[in-house]
Design a protein around this motif. Structure first.
Motif, PDB file in Angstrom:
ATOM      1  N   GLN A 753       0.826  -1.208   0.000  1.00  0.00           N
ATOM      2  CA  GLN A 753       0.000   0.000   0.000  1.00  0.00           C
ATOM      3  C   GLN A 753       0.862   1.262   0.000  1.00  0.00           C
ATOM      4  N   VAL A 754       1.944   1.257   0.789  1.00  0.00           N
ATOM      5  CA  VAL A 754       2.851   2.410   0.795  1.00  0.00           C
ATOM      6  C   VAL A 754       3.469   2.593  -0.589  1.00  0.00           C
ATOM      7  N   THR A 755       3.908   1.485  -1.172  1.00  0.00           N
ATOM      8  CA  THR A 755       4.553   1.551  -2.486  1.00  0.00           C
ATOM      9  C   THR A 755       3.572   2.014  -3.556  1.00  0.00           C
ATOM     10  N   GLU A 756       2.360   1.492  -3.512  1.00  0.00           N
ATOM     11  CA  GLU A 756       1.336   1.901  -4.473  1.00  0.00           C
ATOM     12  C   GLU A 756       0.963   3.373  -4.289  1.00  0.00           C
ATOM     13  N   ALA A 757       0.933   3.813  -3.038  1.00  0.00           N
ATOM     14  CA  ALA A 757       0.598   5.222  -2.762  1.00  0.00           C
ATOM     15  C   ALA A 757       1.663   6.160  -3.309  1.00  0.00           C
ATOM     16  N   GLN A 758       2.934   5.713  -3.331  1.00  0.00           N
ATOM     17  CA  GLN A 758       3.989   6.531  -3.934  1.00  0.00           C
ATOM     18  C   GLN A 758       3.738   6.720  -5.429  1.00  0.00           C
ATOM     19  N   ARG A 759       3.194   5.685  -6.045  1.00  0.00           N
ATOM     20  CA  ARG A 759       2.970   5.712  -7.497  1.00  0.00           C
ATOM     21  C   ARG A 759       1.650   6.358  -7.873  1.00  0.00           C
ATOM     22  N   ASN A 760       0.618   6.124  -7.036  1.00  0.00           N
ATOM     23  CA  ASN A 760      -0.747   6.535  -7.375  1.00  0.00           C
ATOM     24  C   ASN A 760      -1.239   7.621  -6.421  1.00  0.00           C
ATOM     25  N   PRO A 761      -1.268   8.865  -6.835  1.00  0.00           N
ATOM     26  CA  PRO A 761      -1.692   9.957  -5.939  1.00  0.00           C
ATOM     27  C   PRO A 761      -3.177   9.923  -5.601  1.00  0.00           C
ATOM     28  N   ASP A 762      -3.955   9.101  -6.321  1.00  0.00           N
ATOM     29  CA  ASP A 762      -5.406   9.046  -6.077  1.00  0.00           C
ATOM     30  C   ASP A 762      -5.806   7.949  -5.087  1.00  0.00           C
ATOM     31  N   LEU A 763      -4.844   7.191  -4.617  1.00  0.00           N
ATOM     32  CA  LEU A 763      -5.161   6.112  -3.675  1.00  0.00           C
ATOM     33  C   LEU A 763      -5.665   6.713  -2.358  1.00  0.00           C
ATOM     34  N   ASP A 764      -6.827   6.243  -1.897  1.00  0.00           N
ATOM     35  CA  ASP A 764      -7.446   6.778  -0.672  1.00  0.00           C
ATOM     36  C   ASP A 764      -6.740   6.185   0.548  1.00  0.00           C
ATOM     37  N   LEU A 765      -5.770   6.908   1.070  1.00  0.00           N
ATOM     38  CA  LEU A 765      -4.971   6.383   2.170  1.00  0.00           C
ATOM     39  C   LEU A 765      -5.733   6.355   3.485  1.00  0.00           C
ATOM     40  N   LEU A 766      -6.561   7.350   3.744  1.00  0.00           N
ATOM     41  CA  LEU A 766      -7.281   7.391   5.017  1.00  0.00           C
ATOM     42  C   LEU A 766      -8.240   6.217   5.143  1.00  0.00           C
ATOM     43  N   ALA A 767      -8.822   5.791   4.042  1.00  0.00           N
ATOM     44  CA  ALA A 767      -9.707   4.617   4.078  1.00  0.00           C
ATOM     45  C   ALA A 767      -8.896   3.360   4.395  1.00  0.00           C
ATOM     46  N   LEU A 768      -7.698   3.261   3.823  1.00  0.00           N
ATOM     47  CA  LEU A 768      -6.839   2.109   4.107  1.00  0.00           C
ATOM     48  C   LEU A 768      -6.363   2.124   5.555  1.00  0.00           C
ATOM     49  N   VAL A 769      -6.038   3.314   6.060  1.00  0.00           N
ATOM     50  CA  VAL A 769      -5.624   3.430   7.457  1.00  0.00           C
ATOM     51  C   VAL A 769      -6.745   2.974   8.372  1.00  0.00           C
ATOM     52  N   LYS A 770      -7.953   3.418   8.090  1.00  0.00           N
ATOM     53  CA  LYS A 770      -9.094   3.035   8.914  1.00  0.00           C
ATOM     54  C   LYS A 770      -9.282   1.517   8.911  1.00  0.00           C
ATOM     55  N   ALA A 771      -9.167   0.900   7.742  1.00  0.00           N
ATOM     56  CA  ALA A 771      -9.321  -0.561   7.639  1.00  0.00           C
ATOM     57  C   ALA A 771      -8.208  -1.277   8.394  1.00  0.00           C
ATOM     58  N   GLY A 772      -7.019  -0.678   8.428  1.00  0.00           N
ATOM     59  CA  GLY A 772      -5.913  -1.318   9.120  1.00  0.00           C
ATOM     60  C   GLY A 772      -5.972  -1.189  10.619  1.00  0.00           C
ATOM     61  N   VAL A 773      -6.452  -0.052  11.096  1.00  0.00           N
ATOM     62  CA  VAL A 773      -6.405   0.204  12.537  1.00  0.00           C
ATOM     63  C   VAL A 773      -7.610  -0.366  13.279  1.00  0.00           C
ATOM     64  N   GLU A 774      -8.752  -0.479  12.635  1.00  0.00           N
ATOM     65  CA  GLU A 774      -9.975  -0.891  13.336  1.00  0.00           C
ATOM     66  C   GLU A 774      -9.867  -2.261  14.004  1.00  0.00           C
ATOM     67  N   PRO A 775      -9.388  -3.310  13.315  1.00  0.00           N
ATOM     68  CA  PRO A 775      -9.309  -4.619  13.998  1.00  0.00           C
ATOM     69  C   PRO A 775      -8.366  -4.607  15.196  1.00  0.00           C
ATOM     70  N   ILE A 776      -7.315  -3.794  15.125  1.00  0.00           N
ATOM     71  CA  ILE A 776      -6.359  -3.721  16.238  1.00  0.00           C
ATOM     72  C   ILE A 776      -6.979  -2.972  17.405  1.00  0.00           C
ATOM     73  N   GLN A 777      -7.715  -1.894  17.118  1.00  0.00           N
ATOM     74  CA  GLN A 777      -8.352  -1.118  18.180  1.00  0.00           C
ATOM     75  C   GLN A 777      -9.410  -1.927  18.919  1.00  0.00           C
ATOM     76  N   LYS A 778     -10.076  -2.835  18.219  1.00  0.00           N
ATOM     77  CA  LYS A 778     -11.129  -3.629  18.857  1.00  0.00           C
ATOM     78  C   LYS A 778     -10.603  -4.526  19.971  1.00  0.00           C
ATOM     79  N   VAL A 779      -9.323  -4.853  19.912  1.00  0.00           N
ATOM     80  CA  VAL A 779      -8.745  -5.725  20.944  1.00  0.00           C
ATOM     81  C   VAL A 779      -7.695  -4.988  21.768  1.00  0.00           C
ATOM     82  N   SER A 780      -7.724  -3.654  21.709  1.00  0.00           N
ATOM     83  CA  SER A 780      -6.691  -2.871  22.403  1.00  0.00           C
ATOM     84  C   SER A 780      -6.770  -3.014  23.915  1.00  0.00           C
ATOM     85  N   HIS A 781      -7.925  -3.460  24.443  1.00  0.00           N
ATOM     86  CA  HIS A 781      -8.074  -3.616  25.893  1.00  0.00           C
ATOM     87  C   HIS A 781      -7.369  -4.874  26.405  1.00  0.00           C
ATOM     88  N   VAL A 782      -6.996  -5.774  25.522  1.00  0.00           N
ATOM     89  CA  VAL A 782      -6.324  -7.006  25.936  1.00  0.00           C
ATOM     90  C   VAL A 782      -4.837  -6.702  26.121  1.00  0.00           C
TER      91      VAL A 782
END
Length: 925
Positions: A753-782
């Protein structure tokens, strides 16, 4: 489903009643929201549609707004609000427990002194009572017997629990109803509730508190208790745990007696069965006084009688399972239930908070084939926090290059990298050729606690019926890799000095490459990493042969001295502080730096940083300091994760660490003397048995080569730091162009994703960040993830036959030999408080960021970790007595306890009185 909106409601509804409309009736209009009635009441309202819930009512948050307004006008509130604001801005301020408790008690006193039901509130309450309990019911004379309890919008949610904090009143009658309501309201300011909110960052819940209160018909129960839809003792999703006693459930939830405990296995959903029953000696019960109200405690007539029949156990288990299904949130439930005249009632249902939620991808269907997972990061790296998305992807890619046979990922593969965690799929591993031997000889030998865990299960229960795709061809991959590496390994085995020189030259070239450029943001991210790994993979086979020769020499010496008493401890000591070990070298440099006047005569990190920036230190110190930063500034907490800041990014923290080192008495000074002593003792033994020449040869090989076994980890950290710096440079550009909100968000993207984002300025990074962080945040209390867990959530723990000797000695596993006495310092993170020279470090486990603490430590006690885990390796390198595998050490041992740690026998004694003579505080034998 539950409305998870925690915001205040503008709804002025004063009460709701339950049972609500049943599922067979037309849907009720305007059901309550979480913000109006809180989690507990909302759950009662919703479950009452389908279960036998005793009728009741809930007075909403709006009902109590006049009381809150009145309390806010008092001087007690002003003092409380001021202290609370300070505590939430600086959580450490909450450590002044006495002061904060005084403010909380003052408000509670005001509540009970100045609050009363207004005429309007009484009118609303009267209406609610008649609606809930029938037209003949009234406040004054005909309420019956009810229970009054809180329901806060912040309480009993999937992410928080205030269990035991709020006030509950049982056996309430007309005469005591108003006082019971006031008491429940006042408990909103209970000090336990306040501390919980501060510690969990719930500042809004402190300064704008909200509460609803339930009034529910109380069942005069014959038997009652609690039921969990998963087994809280082992996290198994297929086991219902039930606790029961005669009378009211207060004796169970209040801990008055030890209740019966029943486990129901529902792995086969169509044929649940009782897996175990532990019938306790239930000496007393809490009974309801139906005539005058209140409760009383009386002896049970037959304390050893089983509280529930087998049929009732299965009926309660079925109720609990149906409640979990009815809630439909994918979260296990904690219920309270009661029997009266043979009828089963549901009294409460709330989400469980203290359990390990497996990622959905890892869970198998109930009744289907189960899989067994081994947490690689916890086992090998010594920390439990999840890696970032980018950090895990860099680690995964490195592992795949160094060990191609483990490169298969996902449900069919051998190693599963998922949402910040890395698991070995033990089930799939057993399906490979030689996989069962790998499990028994490699995994089980890694750590005695892991060995005990495997010994407690039948591995046949976890073997797949067919070979997964990712497990096919593994032996061929291993043989192919070995065939390619074998010539260099053999060369390293016999030409070790030449090979070692080549390895040092090759790795230094990689290190220079990592530090020589400015990590350009336009260089394709993936290409940079592939090139680094190509370089490193080219030099690793030779060192494997050289290190192998060191391991062979160590094995030969163990055989040589197998019949010599005391030789084993000396051999361990002789293998301390070896050449080429980066961690050992780092320790020596730290002691050297700490000894400079620039450290000793500087009083604060602010002063140190100012002088550093002004170039006010001597050339000699700066040369040593810059050498340390260049070589070891990349190290730190969770250093294998690219998202983690490095030591060179927090040089004030480095100063504080150096300042804590006792330069006159530390383990770096002691370890060389101990190693030299061990060498001389073994030399004497070798002469006595006529093996002097063999000993001198093998000891030399060990000293010159074996320390390099830690060097590959150091190289990995250097390369990961290189990728961290490039990622941050790229992220700065993304932030400047509005594609990311902060530079740290780049660590929630993967390599592609980082590499593709360097090449493609239209890649929606915030949407990818949200998809990446949500599963980790759901178990952050453990906070403490288990090492071994199966696909039905069951935590597999080893069972030690004995954990405590007859004299109270705690029994663990011997890790690093020696006997020491000293004061305990219990730490859950490396720098939460100073570890003074001569103190004994007690913690759950360690990873490389803990290394500086070992310099001062007289001994080490670990809950988790075998001989090859970081804490064990450093303890041996520094010659520190160490015991591991001591379950709950951080709970059993308190700060300041005087301990005797025997690293040779694996024992820890808590000594109540210091004795004269023997081993002194912080001294070793």
């Amino acid at each position: 489903t539950m409305n998870n909106d925690n915001s205040s409601t503008n709804n002025t509804q004063q009460y709701y009643v339950f049972p609500s409309c049943s599922s067979e009736q037309q849907a009720c209009s305007s059901p309550p929201t979480l913000g109006e009635v809180g989690g507990k009441a909302l759950s009662l309202y919703e479950t009452s549609a389908n279960f036998s819930v005793p009728p009741g009512l809930v007075l909403t948050v709006s009902f109590f707004q006049p009381w809150l307004d009145r309390i806010r006008k008092t001087s007690a509130w002003k003092d409380f609000a001021s202290a609370a604001a300070s505590a939430t801005e600086n959580p450490d301020a909450s450590a002044d427990v006495t002061k904060s408790k005084k403010h909380c008690d003052a408000i509670m006193t005001q509540c009970k002194k100045i609050l009363s039901l207004s005429s309007s509130q009484k009118k609303q309450l009267e209406q609610a009572i008649k609606t809930a309990f029938g037209p003949e019911a009234n406040i004054a004379t005909n309420l019956g017997v009810v229970a009054v309890r809180s329901s806060s919008p912040e309480e009993d949610l999937a992410g928080s629990s205030f269990a035991g904090g709020y006030e509950t009143s049982l056996g309430v009658t007309s005469d005591t109803l108003e006082d019971a309501i006031i008491n429940s309201f006042a408990s909103l300011f209970d000090h336990r509730i306040y501390l919980y909110k501060v510690q969990h960052g719930m500042s809004a819940a402190i300064t704008t508190p909200r509460i609803a209160i339930i009034v529910q018909r109380q069942i005069d129960s014959d038997v009652s208790g609690v039921g969990f839809s998963i087994n809280p003792s082992n996290n198994c999703y297929d086991e219902v745990m039930i606790s029961a006693n005669f009378g009211l459930g207060e004796s169970v939830v209040g801990g008055i007696i030890t209740p019966d405990t029943y486990i129901v296995d529902r792995f086969d959903a169509d044929a649940p069965s009782i897996a175990s029953k532990r019938v306790a000696e239930k000496t007393s019960a809490v009974l309801l006084d139906t005539s005058s109200g209140g409760t009383r405690q009386e002896p049970n007539k037959d304390p050893s009688a089983q509280a529930l029949t087998d049929e009732q156990i299965l009926e309660v288990a079925d109720l609990v399972a149906r409640v979990e299904e009815d809630r439909g949130q994918g979260v296990p439930v904690d219920t309270e239930w009661a029997y009266r005249d043979g009828k089963l009632y549901l009294l409460q249902a709330r989400p469980m908070t203290a359990y390990i939620p497996l990622f959905p991808e890892m869970v198998t269907e109930r009744g289907g084939e189960k899989r067994l997972y081994l947490d690689i990061i916890v086992m090998t790296q010594g920390f439990s926090d999840p890696l970032s998305v980018l950090g895990l992807d860099l680690w995964r890619t490195m592992l795949a290059r160094l060990k191609p046979h483990l490169a298969t990922d996902g449900v069919e593969g051998l190693v599963w990298n998922l949402h910040g965690r890395e698991y070995m799929n033990v089930s799939n591993m057993m399906a490979t050729t030689g996989g069962e031997a790998m499990v028994s000889k490699v995994f089980r030998s890694y750590d005695k606690s892991i060995d005990r865990a495997f010994a407690s299960i039948d591995l046949e229960d976890y073997k797949p019926s067919t070979t997964p795709e990712g497990a096919k061809g593994t032996l061929w991959k291993q043989l192919s890799q070995l065939w390619l590496m074998l010539p260099k390994m053999i060369h390293g085995l016999y030409r070790r000095e030449e090979v070692m020189a080549g390895y040092i030259e090759g790795t230094q070239a990689i290190i220079d490459k990592c530090y020589s450029d400015d990590c350009p943001k336009d260089e394709p991210f993936a290409d940079t990493y592939v090139a680094l790994l190509d370089d490193y993979v080219g030099v690793t086979p030779s060192i494997m042969g050289a290190v192998l020769s060191g391991m062979i020499s160590r094995w030969r010496l163990h055989r040589l001295f197998s019949k010599c008493e005391g030789a084993n401890d000396y051999l361990i000591s002789m293998c301390m502080d070896l050449n080429g070990n980066p961690t050992s070298e780092m320790g020596h440099l730290m002691v050297k730096l700490a000894s400079f006047p620039e450290i000793q005569e500087t009083n604060s990190k602010e002063e140190f940083l100012q002088k550093l920036n002004e170039d006010a230190f001597s050339t000699e110190f700066m040369n040593a300091y810059n050498d340390y930063i260049k070589r070891f500034g990349v190290r730190g907490m969770r250093e294998i994760d690219a998202a983690t800041p490095r030591t060179y990014e927090n040089q004030g923290g480095l100063f504080e660490t150096l300042k804590q080192i006792d330069i006159k008495n530390n383990q770096i000074i002691n370890v060389r003397q101990r190693r030299d002593t061990a060498y001389q003792e073994l030399l004497k033994m070798a002469k006595d048995i006529g093996k002097e020449k063999q000993f001198v040869h093998h000891a030399g090989v060990i000293q010159s080569l074996l320390g390099y076994r830690e060097h590959p980890k150091y190289m990995i950290v250097v390369m990961i730091d290189r990728m961290r710096r490039q990622a941050l440079n790229i992220a700065q550009d993304f932030v400047a162009h509005g594609r990311l909100e902060s530079v740290d968000q780049i660590f929630y993207l993967n390599i592609d994703q980082v590499t593709e984002a360097q090449r493609n300025p239209d890649l929606d990074l915030l949407a990818l960040v949200k998809a990446g962080v949500e599963p980790i945040q759901k178990v952050s209390h453990v906070k403490n993830w288990p090492v071994l867990i199966d696909s039905r959530g069951k935590i597999i723990r080893g069972i030690r036959e004995e954990t405590e000797a007859a004299d109270g000695t705690l029994l663990g596993d011997p890790i690093s030999p020696g006997l020491v006495r000293g004061r305990a310092k219990v730490l859950m993170s490396p720098y939460e408080k100073p570890l003074e020279s001569g103190e004994i470090l007690v913690t759950r486990f360690t990873e490389p960021s803990w290394t500086p603490l070992f310099i001062n430590a007289a001994g080490v006690v670990l809950e988790v970790g075998g001989p090859t885990q970081h804490g064990a390796i450093i303890a041996r390198e520094y010659g520190i007595p160490c015991v591991s595998g001591l379950d709950d050490a951080t709970k059993l041992i308190k700060d300041g306890d005087f301990l005797e740690v025997d690293g040779s026998e694996g024992t820890v004694k808590i000594i109540t009185e210091e004795t004269e003579g023997g081993v002194r505080n912080g001294d070793k034998k």
